[in-house]
Scaffold this motif. Sequence first.
Motif, PDB file in Angstrom:
ATOM      1  N   TRP A  47       3.553  -9.401  -1.658  1.00 27.75           N
ATOM      2  CA  TRP A  47       2.752  -9.002  -0.447  1.00 27.75           C
ATOM      3  C   TRP A  47       3.674  -9.679   0.726  1.00 27.75           C
ATOM      4  N   GLY A  67      -1.264  -5.124  -2.309  1.00 37.52           N
ATOM      5  CA  GLY A  67      -2.291  -4.578  -1.492  1.00 37.52           C
ATOM      6  C   GLY A  67      -2.237  -2.985  -1.505  1.00 37.52           C
ATOM      7  N   MET A  68      -3.286  -2.501  -0.428  1.00 39.39           N
ATOM      8  CA  MET A  68      -3.106  -0.885  -0.711  1.00 39.39           C
ATOM      9  C   MET A  68      -1.757  -0.502   0.252  1.00 39.39           C
ATOM     10  N   GLY A  69      -1.540  -1.505   1.307  1.00 37.73           N
ATOM     11  CA  GLY A  69      -0.519  -0.964   2.394  1.00 37.73           C
ATOM     12  C   GLY A  69       0.920  -1.134   1.658  1.00 37.73           C
ATOM     13  N   MET A  93     -12.166  -1.827  -2.620  1.00 33.14           N
ATOM     14  CA  MET A  93     -11.652  -1.676  -1.188  1.00 33.14           C
ATOM     15  C   MET A  93     -11.941  -0.695  -0.492  1.00 33.14           C
ATOM     16  N   ARG A 226      -3.383  -0.726  10.778  1.00 34.39           N
ATOM     17  CA  ARG A 226      -2.189  -2.059  10.966  1.00 34.39           C
ATOM     18  C   ARG A 226      -2.008  -2.143  12.365  1.00 34.39           C
ATOM     19  N   HIS A 274      -7.590 -10.026   9.468  1.00 34.36           N
ATOM     20  CA  HIS A 274      -6.975  -8.998   8.618  1.00 34.36           C
ATOM     21  C   HIS A 274      -8.012  -9.196   7.092  1.00 34.36           C
ATOM     22  N   ALA A 277     -10.660  -5.203   4.182  1.00 32.01           N
ATOM     23  CA  ALA A 277     -10.748  -4.701   2.840  1.00 32.01           C
ATOM     24  C   ALA A 277      -9.644  -5.717   1.831  1.00 32.01           C
ATOM     25  N   THR A 279      -7.900  -7.361  -1.412  1.00 31.48           N
ATOM     26  CA  THR A 279      -7.675  -7.005  -2.774  1.00 31.48           C
ATOM     27  C   THR A 279      -8.432  -8.086  -3.827  1.00 31.48           C
TER      28      THR A 279
HETATM   29  C1  GLV Z   1      -4.262  -4.772   3.237  1.00 31.66           C
HETATM   30  O1  GLV Z   1      -3.936  -4.744   4.518  1.00 31.66           O
HETATM   31  C2  GLV Z   1      -3.757  -4.013   2.220  1.00 31.66           C
HETATM   32  O2  GLV Z   1      -2.801  -3.283   2.542  1.00 31.66           O
HETATM   33  O3  GLV Z   1      -4.485  -4.114   0.983  1.00 31.66           O
END
Ligand code: GLV
Length: 311
Positions: A47, A67-69, A93, A226, A274, A277, A279
Amino acid sequence: MAILCLSTVLPNFDQWIKNLHAIDPTFDLRTIDNPGDLADITTVLAWKPDDELFKKLPNLKFVQSTGMGIDHLVECPSIPKNALIARIIDHDMREQMAEYALYGALKAYRNIQYYNQYQTEAYWKMKRRLFKEDLTVGVLGLGELGAYVANALKDYGFNVIGWKNSASKPHSDISYYHGQDQLPEFLKQCDILVCLLPLTEDTRNILNKETLALLPEGAYLINPARGGHVNEQDLLNAIQSKHLSGALLDVFQTEPLPKEHPFWNEPTIEITPHVAAMTNPITASQQVAENFKLIRAGKLPNNLVDLNRGY
Ligand code: GLV
Ligand code: NAP
């Protein structure tokens, strides 16, 4: 296959390592304090890693985001171009993000952003009641999070529309627009705008003076995607000129948001650090472990990112 577990900002990173070891004690997990021979490292769990480190990993094949991003990885030029990148896709999430967007939409629908401002002036004033079915909520990005959020807002009773990249149908039956040409028509209708786009070359600074000006007078912005999506000075101007009634912001150009940033003192801007959502390392470790096993077996991991389109 040695796995380097890296994080600059995650508070619970030890937990990831414990969980992964518990799932498969044969994983060769290493941390930056004790990485061993860097030539052994073929996989990185990360991360917001420091790009410099990737220059020292000659055999890197796979990077898993916690993370998702994945913009934090796309922005690392030293990750080899042929390395695979995968992300987390976790239903928990989606639910957290729907709660966050609903919270912001309810706040705007009930005029709370105005009452927050009036409170700073000890000013007692009732606003005209709004009806949620008369309010259009626009969702920018109808991917894993956006489509779920759009459905949740619609189920609550808002009129919901969306905007996406291609014409393909999203996992939602809301009406939607697509492509740059249709963005103005979409924005003109959004009393509440939720940004759930990935950060790419095409979406960076997408919320700027011109696009914010297209929103109806008094519109409210919710951005849990973002910080790079928003031109922050343009947003501040739009709020201070009262074109927008306020914003709920979870992400910023610079994080942590610097103490001297003007957003902190703007009563109609609500700030969260931040956390829209987060993780869950317990559920996410399962899918990360599955990906490590797939890679070890010479197979493709799940939830791969298409690096050509950047998301
Ligand atoms: C958080 O910002 C993600 O990308 O999980
Ligand atoms: P995703 O699944 O990759 O969704 C992408 C969506 O955006 C798709 O609908 C795609 O359109 C659309 N899109 C991409 N580029 C576009 C463009 N140039 N023009 C128009 N539409 C475009 O993303 P996600 O997983 O839902 O994540 C959404 C955002 O939330 C990301 O920025 C992520 O980093 C962020 N996030 C934040 C938190 C937090 O705690 N704050 C937590 C998790 C994720 P198509 O469907 O047509 O391809």
